[in-house]
Structures are given as structure tokens and as C-alpha cells.
Design a protein around this motif. Structure first.
Motif, PDB file in Angstrom:
ATOM      1  N   ASN A 263       0.794  -1.217   0.000  1.00  0.00           N
ATOM      2  CA  ASN A 263       0.000   0.000   0.000  1.00  0.00           C
ATOM      3  C   ASN A 263       0.829   1.271   0.000  1.00  0.00           C
ATOM      4  O   ASN A 263       0.316   2.356   0.084  1.00  0.00           O
ATOM      5  CB  ASN A 263      -0.979   0.019   1.176  1.00  0.00           C
ATOM      6  CG  ASN A 263      -0.307  -0.102   2.514  1.00  0.00           C
ATOM      7  OD1 ASN A 263       0.692  -0.780   2.657  1.00  0.00           O
ATOM      8  ND2 ASN A 263      -0.874   0.542   3.514  1.00  0.00           N
ATOM      9  N   ASN A 264       2.152   1.138  -0.114  1.00  0.00           N
ATOM     10  CA  ASN A 264       3.004   2.312  -0.283  1.00  0.00           C
ATOM     11  C   ASN A 264       3.193   2.650  -1.756  1.00  0.00           C
ATOM     12  O   ASN A 264       3.794   3.661  -2.082  1.00  0.00           O
ATOM     13  CB  ASN A 264       4.373   2.075   0.373  1.00  0.00           C
ATOM     14  CG  ASN A 264       4.296   2.149   1.888  1.00  0.00           C
ATOM     15  OD1 ASN A 264       3.440   2.837   2.409  1.00  0.00           O
ATOM     16  ND2 ASN A 264       5.171   1.431   2.568  1.00  0.00           N
TER      17      ASN A 264
ATOM     18  N   SER B 245       2.217   3.956  -5.476  1.00  0.00           N
ATOM     19  CA  SER B 245       1.541   5.216  -5.760  1.00  0.00           C
ATOM     20  C   SER B 245       0.048   5.066  -6.020  1.00  0.00           C
ATOM     21  O   SER B 245      -0.714   5.979  -5.755  1.00  0.00           O
ATOM     22  CB  SER B 245       2.217   5.900  -6.957  1.00  0.00           C
ATOM     23  OG  SER B 245       2.156   5.056  -8.096  1.00  0.00           O
TER      24      SER B 245
ATOM     25  N   HIS C  29      -2.064   2.970  -4.622  1.00  0.00           N
ATOM     26  CA  HIS C  29      -2.834   2.456  -3.497  1.00  0.00           C
ATOM     27  C   HIS C  29      -3.294   3.585  -2.580  1.00  0.00           C
ATOM     28  O   HIS C  29      -2.519   4.497  -2.292  1.00  0.00           O
ATOM     29  CB  HIS C  29      -2.003   1.466  -2.674  1.00  0.00           C
ATOM     30  CG  HIS C  29      -1.829   0.138  -3.326  1.00  0.00           C
ATOM     31  ND1 HIS C  29      -0.915  -0.079  -4.331  1.00  0.00           N
ATOM     32  CD2 HIS C  29      -2.457  -1.046  -3.120  1.00  0.00           C
ATOM     33  CE1 HIS C  29      -0.983  -1.339  -4.719  1.00  0.00           C
ATOM     34  NE2 HIS C  29      -1.909  -1.948  -4.006  1.00  0.00           N
ATOM     35  N   PRO C  30      -4.544   3.529  -2.122  1.00  0.00           N
ATOM     36  CA  PRO C  30      -4.973   4.503  -1.105  1.00  0.00           C
ATOM     37  C   PRO C  30      -4.154   4.305   0.165  1.00  0.00           C
ATOM     38  O   PRO C  30      -3.751   3.187   0.486  1.00  0.00           O
ATOM     39  CB  PRO C  30      -6.449   4.143  -0.883  1.00  0.00           C
ATOM     40  CG  PRO C  30      -6.582   2.731  -1.345  1.00  0.00           C
ATOM     41  CD  PRO C  30      -5.592   2.537  -2.432  1.00  0.00           C
ATOM     42  N   LYS C  31      -3.922   5.382   0.883  1.00  0.00           N
ATOM     43  CA  LYS C  31      -3.129   5.274   2.104  1.00  0.00           C
ATOM     44  C   LYS C  31      -3.917   4.627   3.237  1.00  0.00           C
ATOM     45  O   LYS C  31      -3.354   3.940   4.080  1.00  0.00           O
ATOM     46  CB  LYS C  31      -2.613   6.656   2.519  1.00  0.00           C
ATOM     47  CG  LYS C  31      -1.553   7.205   1.569  1.00  0.00           C
ATOM     48  CD  LYS C  31      -0.992   8.532   2.055  1.00  0.00           C
ATOM     49  CE  LYS C  31       0.106   9.035   1.118  1.00  0.00           C
ATOM     50  NZ  LYS C  31       0.635  10.359   1.552  1.00  0.00           N
TER      51      LYS C  31
ATOM     52  N   LEU D 137      -4.843  12.766   6.702  1.00  0.00           N
ATOM     53  CA  LEU D 137      -4.719  12.527   5.272  1.00  0.00           C
ATOM     54  C   LEU D 137      -5.403  13.610   4.442  1.00  0.00           C
ATOM     55  O   LEU D 137      -6.278  14.320   4.927  1.00  0.00           O
ATOM     56  CB  LEU D 137      -5.370  11.189   4.909  1.00  0.00           C
ATOM     57  CG  LEU D 137      -4.782   9.916   5.500  1.00  0.00           C
ATOM     58  CD1 LEU D 137      -5.641   8.731   5.112  1.00  0.00           C
ATOM     59  CD2 LEU D 137      -3.347   9.710   5.036  1.00  0.00           C
ATOM     60  N   GLU D 138      -5.003  13.686   3.181  1.00  0.00           N
ATOM     61  CA  GLU D 138      -5.741  14.449   2.189  1.00  0.00           C
ATOM     62  C   GLU D 138      -6.872  13.556   1.658  1.00  0.00           C
ATOM     63  O   GLU D 138      -6.734  12.321   1.631  1.00  0.00           O
ATOM     64  CB  GLU D 138      -4.828  14.865   1.034  1.00  0.00           C
ATOM     65  CG  GLU D 138      -3.737  15.833   1.424  1.00  0.00           C
ATOM     66  CD  GLU D 138      -4.286  17.174   1.888  1.00  0.00           C
ATOM     67  OE1 GLU D 138      -5.293  17.630   1.287  1.00  0.00           O
ATOM     68  OE2 GLU D 138      -3.740  17.727   2.835  1.00  0.00           O
TER      69      GLU D 138
ATOM     70  N   LYS E 298      -7.813  12.731  -1.245  1.00  0.00           N
ATOM     71  CA  LYS E 298      -7.410  11.862  -2.360  1.00  0.00           C
ATOM     72  C   LYS E 298      -6.679  10.605  -1.900  1.00  0.00           C
ATOM     73  O   LYS E 298      -6.545   9.638  -2.661  1.00  0.00           O
ATOM     74  CB  LYS E 298      -6.528  12.642  -3.338  1.00  0.00           C
ATOM     75  CG  LYS E 298      -5.208  13.113  -2.753  1.00  0.00           C
ATOM     76  CD  LYS E 298      -4.403  13.916  -3.745  1.00  0.00           C
ATOM     77  CE  LYS E 298      -3.107  14.457  -3.145  1.00  0.00           C
ATOM     78  NZ  LYS E 298      -2.200  13.400  -2.662  1.00  0.00           N
ATOM     79  N   ASP E 299      -6.209  10.595  -0.673  1.00  0.00           N
ATOM     80  CA  ASP E 299      -5.491   9.440  -0.140  1.00  0.00           C
ATOM     81  C   ASP E 299      -6.402   8.453   0.581  1.00  0.00           C
ATOM     82  O   ASP E 299      -5.944   7.429   1.094  1.00  0.00           O
ATOM     83  CB  ASP E 299      -4.393   9.902   0.829  1.00  0.00           C
ATOM     84  CG  ASP E 299      -3.332  10.737   0.137  1.00  0.00           C
ATOM     85  OD1 ASP E 299      -2.968  10.387  -1.008  1.00  0.00           O
ATOM     86  OD2 ASP E 299      -2.866  11.724   0.737  1.00  0.00           O
ATOM     87  N   CYS E 300      -7.711   8.771   0.623  1.00  0.00           N
ATOM     88  CA  CYS E 300      -8.685   7.947   1.342  1.00  0.00           C
ATOM     89  C   CYS E 300      -9.553   7.159   0.364  1.00  0.00           C
ATOM     90  O   CYS E 300      -9.931   7.667  -0.683  1.00  0.00           O
ATOM     91  CB  CYS E 300      -9.616   8.829   2.188  1.00  0.00           C
ATOM     92  SG  CYS E 300      -8.771   9.918   3.352  1.00  0.00           S
TER      93      CYS E 300
ATOM     94  N   TRP F   3     -12.866  11.707  -2.317  1.00  0.00           N
ATOM     95  CA  TRP F   3     -12.283  10.433  -1.918  1.00  0.00           C
ATOM     96  C   TRP F   3     -12.328   9.466  -3.100  1.00  0.00           C
ATOM     97  O   TRP F   3     -13.023   9.683  -4.085  1.00  0.00           O
ATOM     98  CB  TRP F   3     -13.089   9.819  -0.779  1.00  0.00           C
ATOM     99  CG  TRP F   3     -12.846  10.375   0.579  1.00  0.00           C
ATOM    100  CD1 TRP F   3     -12.486  11.657   0.899  1.00  0.00           C
ATOM    101  CD2 TRP F   3     -13.004   9.678   1.823  1.00  0.00           C
ATOM    102  NE1 TRP F   3     -12.404  11.797   2.267  1.00  0.00           N
ATOM    103  CE2 TRP F   3     -12.708  10.604   2.849  1.00  0.00           C
ATOM    104  CE3 TRP F   3     -13.358   8.375   2.160  1.00  0.00           C
ATOM    105  CZ2 TRP F   3     -12.759  10.251   4.200  1.00  0.00           C
ATOM    106  CZ3 TRP F   3     -13.407   8.023   3.501  1.00  0.00           C
ATOM    107  CH2 TRP F   3     -13.115   8.945   4.517  1.00  0.00           C
TER     108      TRP F   3
END
Length: 229
Positions: free
Chosen positions: A3-4, A6, A8-10, A170-171, A173-175, A193
Motif C-alpha cells: 500500500n506504499n 503510488s 494504493h490509497p493510504k 490525510l488528504e 485523495k489518499d482515502c 475520496w
């Protein structure tokens, strides 16, 4: 960890009721309170969601369980059934001891094994979701549990998703939201999201909302797509 990468959602945020937990026992209890009228159960659930949004739009707040009991009494009354507040609340007690859908533990296990951070995000209260996840033996999968009780606005209000992202640091876009409700998926996408829809029986996406990047029939399939992406 996967999930690290690019794409993948965080963090993966999960709706709880119907997405993770099977409402069968609750529906049976509600039907019994409504004199066995199974056809009124979907009406009650829809009315509960409707009035949660009424509270949000009006700038007021009541716990989801209280709204559930109040709207159950409304459905009973509109069908000439006598139902007291005490009886309505008793009918909703199974809400806290629901079993997980058969695919849930396998799907969550796949994601956890790959190192994904997972958070529950529910319209229920903090106490309710804690009890629900414990009774379904799901607590250990989640990094955190968030309840709209802390912001006193119900999903799918945009503020809820922005608050949840900020709470986890988080931002938007990362969710990614994973849910079995078209209205929840729509709310997440409109809040910038990402989203994955679990097409549980009878559940549909909202045609006027953007389409989520994942649309599968169960959590194992959703997890497999996320892991491969």
C-alpha cells in the motif's frame, strides 16, 4: 508494503452496517415488532436514514439508535400498529450483536496481510460501533474507529468525509471508502475520496453520482482488486 505504491490509497475506510455486518437478525426483530410485516422493514431503514439527514440539514443531532426507534414508531403508527418507545428500542437491540457477512473476515485478512491501514467510519455511536466490532470479532482488523457522533453530522454530508480524513491525517485523495450503500459511495466521491462499492443483494449505485473505481459483489473480490492495483 504494497500500500506504499503510488496507486494504493493510504487508508481504507469501511462503512459498518450492511457493508461489514449482516442485518438479518435486526430485520427479523424489526419485522416482529411490526406484526410480521416484512415489507415494512426496508421502509423503516430508509426512513431512519432520511431523518438522520433531516437532523443534519437542520443543524441538530440525535443518536442513530434514537432516530431508529423514533422512525420505527412512525412506520408502526402509519400502518395502524401500536408500538411504544420501549418496544421500539427493544426491537433494535440486535443491532449491536450482528454477525459479519461470510466474506468479511477473509477480505479484511487479505488486506491486513498486505499492510493496509483500515478504519471504520459509521453513522452509529462510538459505543455502538465498539460493541458491534467486538461482537463480530472484527476489532483487531482496524487501526481506528470513527463515529459521526464526534462531528454530529451524518454521512453522506461532505463535512464528515473531510473530518475523517483530517482525523487520520490525510488528504481526501489518499482515502478510499468501502461501502455497500450508493448514497455513501456518492458522498465520498463528491468529497474527493476514492471508493469501492460492495454490491450486496438489493444494493445499487446512485446513477447521478460518479462511478467508483471498484464495483464487486463481495469484500474478498474488492480486496483482491485493491491489492492488485
Amino acid at each position: 508494503m504494497k500500500n506504499n505504491q503510488s496507486n494504493h490509497p493510504k487508508v481504507l475506510f469501511f462503512d459498518v452496517n450492511e457493508t461489514l455486518l449482516d442485518l438479518k437478525d435486526l430485520k427479523q426483530s424489526v419485522s416482529k415488532a411490526l406484526n410480521g410485516k416484512d415489507e415494512l422493514v426496508p421502509l423503516w431503514f430508509s426512513k431512519m436514514l432520511h431523518y438522520s439527514l433531516v437532523h443534519t440539514v437542520a443543524g441538530t443531532y440525535s443518536d442513530f439508535g434514537d432516530i431508529g426507534a423514533a422512525t420505527l414508531m412512525m412506520v408502526a403508527a402509519s400502518n395502524d400498529l401500536d408500538l411504544s418507545e420501549e418496544e421500539a428500542k427493544k426491537a433494535l437491540k440486535p443491532m449491536r450483536s450482528l454477525a459479519a457477512h461470510p466474506d468479511v473476515k477473509e477480505g479484511l485478512s487479505l488486506l491486513k496481510e498486505k499492510g493496509f491501514k483500515m478504519v471504520s467510519l459509521t453513522n452509529g455511536t462510538n459505543d455502538a460501533v465498539k460493541e458491534q466490532l467486538q461482537n463480530a470479532n472484527l476489532t483487531h482488523f482496524f487501526h481506528a474507529s470513527l463515529s459521526i457522533q464526534d462531528i454530529k453530522k451524518y454521512k453522506p454530508h461532505t463535512d464528515v468525509y473531510h473530518w475523517a480524513a483530517k482525523k487520520i491525517g490525510l488528504e481526501p485523495k489518499d482515502c478510499m471508502l468501502i461501502a455497500a450503500h450508493g448514497w455513501d459511495i456518492a458522498g465520498a466521491l463528491w468529497a474527493d475520496w476514492r471508493a469501492a462499492f460492495i454490491a450486496r443483494e438489493g444494493k445499487q449505485l446512485y446513477p447521478l453520482a460518479p462511478k467508483p473505481e471498484i464495483n464487486e459483489s463481495d469484500l474478498v473480490k474488492v480486496a483482491s482488486v485493491i491489492i492488485r492495483s
